[in-house]
Design a protein around this motif. Sequence first.
Motif, PDB file in Angstrom:
ATOM      1  N   PRO A  48      -4.509   8.174  -9.485  1.00 58.43           N
ATOM      2  CA  PRO A  48      -4.530   9.561  -9.955  1.00 58.43           C
ATOM      3  C   PRO A  48      -4.780  10.557  -8.822  1.00 58.43           C
ATOM      4  O   PRO A  48      -5.653  10.356  -7.985  1.00 58.43           O
ATOM      5  CB  PRO A  48      -5.687   9.579 -10.962  1.00 58.43           C
ATOM      6  CG  PRO A  48      -5.824   8.167 -11.420  1.00 58.43           C
ATOM      7  CD  PRO A  48      -5.446   7.320 -10.230  1.00 58.43           C
ATOM      8  N   GLY A  49      -3.973  11.610  -8.803  1.00 58.38           N
ATOM      9  CA  GLY A  49      -4.119  12.662  -7.813  1.00 58.38           C
ATOM     10  C   GLY A  49      -3.405  12.402  -6.499  1.00 58.38           C
ATOM     11  O   GLY A  49      -3.501  13.195  -5.579  1.00 58.38           O
ATOM     12  N   THR A  50      -2.694  11.268  -6.386  1.00 58.50           N
ATOM     13  CA  THR A  50      -1.959  10.967  -5.154  1.00 58.50           C
ATOM     14  C   THR A  50      -0.478  10.790  -5.474  1.00 58.50           C
ATOM     15  O   THR A  50      -0.095  10.667  -6.638  1.00 58.50           O
ATOM     16  CB  THR A  50      -2.458   9.672  -4.483  1.00 58.50           C
ATOM     17  OG1 THR A  50      -2.049   8.543  -5.257  1.00 58.50           O
ATOM     18  CG2 THR A  50      -3.972   9.678  -4.324  1.00 58.50           C
ATOM     19  N   MET A  76       2.348   1.669   0.112  1.00 60.34           N
ATOM     20  CA  MET A  76       2.546   3.087   0.416  1.00 60.34           C
ATOM     21  C   MET A  76       3.813   3.629  -0.229  1.00 60.34           C
ATOM     22  O   MET A  76       3.903   4.808  -0.516  1.00 60.34           O
ATOM     23  CB  MET A  76       2.614   3.305   1.934  1.00 60.34           C
ATOM     24  CG  MET A  76       1.284   3.067   2.631  1.00 60.34           C
ATOM     25  SD  MET A  76      -0.029   4.177   2.085  1.00 60.34           S
ATOM     26  CE  MET A  76       0.494   5.708   2.836  1.00 60.34           C
ATOM     27  N   GLU A  77       4.807   2.780  -0.474  1.00 55.63           N
ATOM     28  CA  GLU A  77       6.088   3.262  -0.985  1.00 55.63           C
ATOM     29  C   GLU A  77       6.552   2.516  -2.239  1.00 55.63           C
ATOM     30  O   GLU A  77       7.576   2.848  -2.799  1.00 55.63           O
ATOM     31  CB  GLU A  77       7.165   3.175   0.111  1.00 55.63           C
ATOM     32  CG  GLU A  77       7.719   1.792   0.349  1.00 55.63           C
ATOM     33  CD  GLU A  77       6.708   0.757   0.803  1.00 55.63           C
ATOM     34  OE1 GLU A  77       6.607  -0.283   0.124  1.00 55.63           O
ATOM     35  OE2 GLU A  77       6.018   0.967   1.798  1.00 55.63           O
ATOM     36  N   ALA A 107      -0.458  -0.559 -17.786  1.00 58.23           N
ATOM     37  CA  ALA A 107      -0.024   0.324 -16.706  1.00 58.23           C
ATOM     38  C   ALA A 107      -0.601   1.702 -16.942  1.00 58.23           C
ATOM     39  O   ALA A 107      -0.870   2.084 -18.075  1.00 58.23           O
ATOM     40  CB  ALA A 107       1.495   0.385 -16.650  1.00 58.23           C
ATOM     41  N   GLY A 108      -0.795   2.445 -15.884  1.00 59.02           N
ATOM     42  CA  GLY A 108      -1.252   3.821 -16.034  1.00 59.02           C
ATOM     43  C   GLY A 108      -2.709   4.012 -15.729  1.00 59.02           C
ATOM     44  O   GLY A 108      -3.483   4.401 -16.594  1.00 59.02           O
ATOM     45  N   LEU A 109      -3.109   3.730 -14.502  1.00 55.75           N
ATOM     46  CA  LEU A 109      -4.468   4.018 -14.075  1.00 55.75           C
ATOM     47  C   LEU A 109      -4.716   5.505 -14.293  1.00 55.75           C
ATOM     48  O   LEU A 109      -3.901   6.338 -13.909  1.00 55.75           O
ATOM     49  CB  LEU A 109      -4.617   3.657 -12.598  1.00 55.75           C
ATOM     50  CG  LEU A 109      -6.006   3.676 -12.000  1.00 55.75           C
ATOM     51  CD1 LEU A 109      -6.885   2.589 -12.624  1.00 55.75           C
ATOM     52  CD2 LEU A 109      -5.928   3.486 -10.500  1.00 55.75           C
ATOM     53  N   ALA A 110      -5.817   5.846 -14.948  1.00 59.98           N
ATOM     54  CA  ALA A 110      -6.091   7.247 -15.284  1.00 59.98           C
ATOM     55  C   ALA A 110      -7.525   7.609 -14.915  1.00 59.98           C
ATOM     56  O   ALA A 110      -8.421   6.774 -14.977  1.00 59.98           O
ATOM     57  CB  ALA A 110      -5.884   7.479 -16.781  1.00 59.98           C
ATOM     58  N   GLU A 111      -7.716   8.861 -14.549  1.00 60.29           N
ATOM     59  CA  GLU A 111      -9.040   9.373 -14.241  1.00 60.29           C
ATOM     60  C   GLU A 111      -9.669   9.882 -15.539  1.00 60.29           C
ATOM     61  O   GLU A 111      -9.000  10.518 -16.349  1.00 60.29           O
ATOM     62  CB  GLU A 111      -8.914  10.514 -13.232  1.00 60.29           C
ATOM     63  CG  GLU A 111     -10.214  10.942 -12.627  1.00 60.29           C
ATOM     64  CD  GLU A 111     -10.016  11.955 -11.505  1.00 60.29           C
ATOM     65  OE1 GLU A 111     -10.958  12.722 -11.275  1.00 60.29           O
ATOM     66  OE2 GLU A 111      -8.939  11.983 -10.882  1.00 60.29           O
ATOM     67  N   ILE A 112     -10.951   9.568 -15.745  1.00 56.29           N
ATOM     68  CA  ILE A 112     -11.673  10.064 -16.914  1.00 56.29           C
ATOM     69  C   ILE A 112     -12.959  10.735 -16.441  1.00 56.29           C
ATOM     70  O   ILE A 112     -13.296  10.683 -15.259  1.00 56.29           O
ATOM     71  CB  ILE A 112     -11.968   8.944 -17.941  1.00 56.29           C
ATOM     72  CG1 ILE A 112     -12.866   7.872 -17.338  1.00 56.29           C
ATOM     73  CG2 ILE A 112     -10.679   8.350 -18.475  1.00 56.29           C
ATOM     74  CD1 ILE A 112     -13.399   6.869 -18.353  1.00 56.29           C
ATOM     75  N   LYS A 145     -15.764   3.066 -10.800  1.00 55.89           N
ATOM     76  CA  LYS A 145     -16.120   4.370 -10.253  1.00 55.89           C
ATOM     77  C   LYS A 145     -14.912   4.885  -9.476  1.00 55.89           C
ATOM     78  O   LYS A 145     -14.195   4.113  -8.840  1.00 55.89           O
ATOM     79  CB  LYS A 145     -17.324   4.269  -9.318  1.00 55.89           C
ATOM     80  CG  LYS A 145     -18.628   4.040 -10.027  1.00 55.89           C
ATOM     81  CD  LYS A 145     -19.771   4.034  -9.030  1.00 55.89           C
ATOM     82  CE  LYS A 145     -21.085   3.845  -9.747  1.00 55.89           C
ATOM     83  NZ  LYS A 145     -22.222   3.880  -8.821  1.00 55.89           N
ATOM     84  N   LYS A 146     -14.693   6.183  -9.536  1.00 57.68           N
ATOM     85  CA  LYS A 146     -13.585   6.795  -8.819  1.00 57.68           C
ATOM     86  C   LYS A 146     -13.665   6.428  -7.331  1.00 57.68           C
ATOM     87  O   LYS A 146     -14.734   6.447  -6.740  1.00 57.68           O
ATOM     88  CB  LYS A 146     -13.649   8.316  -9.006  1.00 57.68           C
ATOM     89  CG  LYS A 146     -12.471   9.059  -8.450  1.00 57.68           C
ATOM     90  CD  LYS A 146     -12.611  10.535  -8.761  1.00 57.68           C
ATOM     91  CE  LYS A 146     -11.521  11.323  -8.078  1.00 57.68           C
ATOM     92  NZ  LYS A 146     -11.673  12.744  -8.298  1.00 57.68           N
ATOM     93  N   GLN A 147     -12.525   6.073  -6.774  1.00 56.71           N
ATOM     94  CA  GLN A 147     -12.381   5.686  -5.366  1.00 56.71           C
ATOM     95  C   GLN A 147     -13.211   4.457  -5.003  1.00 56.71           C
ATOM     96  O   GLN A 147     -13.635   4.313  -3.854  1.00 56.71           O
ATOM     97  CB  GLN A 147     -12.714   6.868  -4.451  1.00 56.71           C
ATOM     98  CG  GLN A 147     -11.827   8.061  -4.709  1.00 56.71           C
ATOM     99  CD  GLN A 147     -12.201   9.276  -3.881  1.00 56.71           C
ATOM    100  OE1 GLN A 147     -13.181   9.288  -3.163  1.00 56.71           O
ATOM    101  NE2 GLN A 147     -11.382  10.316  -3.995  1.00 56.71           N
ATOM    102  N   ARG A 148     -13.406   3.540  -5.953  1.00 66.17           N
ATOM    103  CA  ARG A 148     -14.207   2.344  -5.683  1.00 66.17           C
ATOM    104  C   ARG A 148     -13.496   1.054  -6.109  1.00 66.17           C
ATOM    105  O   ARG A 148     -14.137   0.088  -6.459  1.00 66.17           O
ATOM    106  CB  ARG A 148     -15.563   2.417  -6.390  1.00 66.17           C
ATOM    107  CG  ARG A 148     -16.462   3.521  -5.895  1.00 66.17           C
ATOM    108  CD  ARG A 148     -16.935   3.214  -4.478  1.00 66.17           C
ATOM    109  NE  ARG A 148     -17.894   4.180  -4.017  1.00 66.17           N
ATOM    110  CZ  ARG A 148     -17.624   5.181  -3.193  1.00 66.17           C
ATOM    111  NH1 ARG A 148     -16.409   5.366  -2.761  1.00 66.17           N
ATOM    112  NH2 ARG A 148     -18.555   6.006  -2.793  1.00 66.17           N
ATOM    113  N   LEU A 149     -12.181   1.022  -6.041  1.00 64.89           N
ATOM    114  CA  LEU A 149     -11.454  -0.209  -6.394  1.00 64.89           C
ATOM    115  C   LEU A 149     -11.522  -1.254  -5.298  1.00 64.89           C
ATOM    116  O   LEU A 149     -11.387  -2.437  -5.541  1.00 64.89           O
ATOM    117  CB  LEU A 149      -9.984   0.107  -6.676  1.00 64.89           C
ATOM    118  CG  LEU A 149      -9.694   0.541  -8.096  1.00 64.89           C
ATOM    119  CD1 LEU A 149      -8.290   1.088  -8.207  1.00 64.89           C
ATOM    120  CD2 LEU A 149      -9.889  -0.618  -9.046  1.00 64.89           C
TER     121      LEU A 149
END
Length: 172
Positions: A48-50, A76-77, A107-112, A145-149
């Motif tokens: 999300p956001g990229t 990256m691609e 499918a569909g990683l999402a931010e909550i 947690k966001k940005q913690r994969l």
Amino acid sequence: MGVMGRRMIGRAETSDFRRWPHPEMIMLLNAGDPPWVDYYTNGRSIYPGTRTMHLMFPMIYHRNTDTSVMRVASSMEGRVWNFLPGGAVLEPGLEGEFDGGCIFPGAGLAEISGDRVVLPYSGFAVPHKFPRLGPLGEIAFAVWKKQRLGALVADEEGSFITHSLISEGDRL
């Protein structure tokens, strides 16, 4: 997609839904994978956001035990993929739980809210090859947690090198 009786992951792209090219392999088993492992379903997402942080959550199926785990790979691609270090990011629950038999990524990683990201997955109380009678599973969310994969951790001392990056501004 299969090669020599093993499942791997391929991709195909078309502008004509009635005519598809032969898929190209994008995730191959490697020499370190045991002979009973298949790369199965793969919940592909963009973080999300990229626009360039492609993530895939393949189900790694173990034929010898009829179990599965979920790993994470990045690209990256969207064509060349590599697993992040650290092994499984999701494993089946305990025996008797809704996801205690096997898990399949969505499918569909999402931010909550709460600085978290979620990925839908389906869980089954019985192993993958078990007869399917009655309910066919339940949908749940794997939450991080966001940005913690993934992360690099050095217990004592360590270093790593990345490719050169051009950054606008003074923060990465």
